[in-house]
Design an enzyme around this catalytic site. Sequence first.
Site, mmCIF file in Angstrom:
data_model
loop_
_atom_site.group_PDB
_atom_site.id
_atom_site.type_symbol
_atom_site.label_atom_id
_atom_site.label_comp_id
_atom_site.label_asym_id
_atom_site.label_seq_id
_atom_site.Cartn_x
_atom_site.Cartn_y
_atom_site.Cartn_z
ATOM 1 N N THR A 164 0.173 -1.498 -0.103
ATOM 2 C CA THR A 164 0.022 -0.005 -0.065
ATOM 3 C C THR A 164 0.472 0.836 -0.129
ATOM 4 O O THR A 164 1.784 1.028 0.455
ATOM 5 C CB THR A 164 -0.817 -0.228 1.201
ATOM 6 O OG1 THR A 164 -1.858 -1.079 1.488
ATOM 7 C CG2 THR A 164 -1.301 1.697 1.423
ATOM 8 N N ARG A 191 -14.367 -6.632 0.489
ATOM 9 C CA ARG A 191 -13.641 -6.314 2.093
ATOM 10 C C ARG A 191 -13.526 -4.530 1.913
ATOM 11 O O ARG A 191 -12.635 -3.978 1.028
ATOM 12 C CB ARG A 191 -12.493 -7.268 2.366
ATOM 13 C CG ARG A 191 -11.986 -6.797 4.030
ATOM 14 C CD ARG A 191 -10.776 -6.541 2.999
ATOM 15 N NE ARG A 191 -10.216 -6.680 4.066
ATOM 16 C CZ ARG A 191 -8.594 -5.098 4.132
ATOM 17 N NH1 ARG A 191 -8.678 -4.789 3.217
ATOM 18 N NH2 ARG A 191 -7.577 -5.385 5.325
ATOM 19 N N GLY A 193 -10.404 -2.621 4.640
ATOM 20 C CA GLY A 193 -9.492 -2.397 5.295
ATOM 21 C C GLY A 193 -9.510 -0.913 5.914
ATOM 22 O O GLY A 193 -10.042 -0.269 5.862
ATOM 23 N N ASP A 194 -8.037 -0.818 6.864
ATOM 24 C CA ASP A 194 -8.095 0.527 7.124
ATOM 25 C C ASP A 194 -7.955 1.077 6.529
ATOM 26 O O ASP A 194 -7.833 2.460 6.940
ATOM 27 C CB ASP A 194 -6.963 0.055 8.463
ATOM 28 C CG ASP A 194 -5.322 -0.094 7.639
ATOM 29 O OD1 ASP A 194 -5.336 -0.829 6.376
ATOM 30 O OD2 ASP A 194 -4.406 0.736 7.394
ATOM 31 N N GLY A 214 -0.674 -1.824 5.963
ATOM 32 C CA GLY A 214 0.434 -3.000 6.898
ATOM 33 C C GLY A 214 -1.024 -4.197 6.741
ATOM 34 O O GLY A 214 -1.993 -3.797 6.530
ATOM 35 N N GLY A 216 -4.545 -4.939 7.166
ATOM 36 C CA GLY A 216 -5.834 -3.282 7.654
ATOM 37 C C GLY A 216 -6.608 -3.811 9.022
ATOM 38 O O GLY A 216 -6.977 -2.313 9.380
HETATM 39 N N1 LIG Z 1 -3.183 -1.654 4.894
HETATM 40 C C1 LIG Z 1 -3.793 -2.519 3.946
HETATM 41 C C2 LIG Z 1 -2.679 -3.351 3.237
HETATM 42 C C3 LIG Z 1 -1.333 -3.140 3.402
HETATM 43 O O1 LIG Z 1 -1.015 -1.696 3.486
HETATM 44 O O2 LIG Z 1 -0.534 -3.140 2.238
HETATM 45 C C4 LIG Z 1 -4.736 -2.788 3.809
HETATM 46 O O3 LIG Z 1 -5.184 -4.025 4.750
HETATM 47 O O4 LIG Z 1 -6.167 -2.883 2.898
#
Ligand SMILES: N[C@@H](CC(=O)O)C(=O)O
Length: 285
Positions: A164, A191, A193-194, A214, A216
């Site tokens: 990311t 889905r 994520g964060d 990371g 998420g």
């Molecule tokens: N944080 C991102 C993934 C990443 O940081 O690569 C997610 O979970 O969607």
Amino acid sequence: MQLIVHGGAGSAPDDPESRQRALDEAAATGTGEPTPAAAVVAAIGVLERAPRFNAGVGGAIQDDGTARTDAGIMTDEREVGAACSMPGVRDAGRVARAVMNETPHVLVAGDHAVSLAEGFGVETEVDLTTERTRERWDDLSPSDGNDVEERLAWVREQFGGSDTVGAVAVDDGEIAAATSTGGRWCALAGRVGDVPQVGSGFYATPAGGASATGAGEDIARMTLSRLAVERLEAGDGPETAAEHAIDELATETDGGAGIIVLDDEGRVGSAYNTEAMQTSTAKQS
Ligand SMILES: N[C@@H](CC(=O)O)C(=O)O
């Protein structure tokens, strides 16, 4: 204008030099912009176009075979915008900024976010896959039935990934933070994520800003970016704030993550508990 960017926390990349060049270009591009909000969107825009990162083109593919993008942005004035679960939208950061600047909302999702992107002149129906992501997907055998247990067992086994992108910029005390992603590989379709969740993937106040990457779900459980910025508000420097946030995450969860932090004076900090996280900084007066 001063800027820090990251290209994701995860395992050590096999092509660190070319990724570093892209990150350096992203940071330098951001510093040419007139405001921190424009700077972070321009910086992550470079990386959304770079196929080696998990944002825009080259992003993760969900369990129905579709790549969907998420992004969020916040400024020190508590302006917030985010957009998520967008198939065919490369420039997710631009959509997040349009939500922030042009709508009364903080988060718009799915097909409606794609329509909004189109309405604001952001290209849609972009092929977000690359040879690398298509080959990776072709090597997987997703469950094709409607059995939810079977589908979830496959998702649990395959779910993961990193790369990311995010950026934080400061100019004359004004701050913005933004993060953009394709999410994580083989997540359930839909889905989120964060990354587009305020306080988790991104956060900013007059004290400074942060962008996380990371695992998420764990970042969201911890509201990791807010945790780091709160430490700035309590008087810690950016390096200590970043380390504190990652230490807390490691204590409370099993997740791997990284974070970049920039304070109102332009001091930078970063921390991660994964194998690697590449960053780049740039400054232009
Ligand atoms: N944080 C991102 C993934 C990443 O940081 O690569 C997610 O979970 O969607």
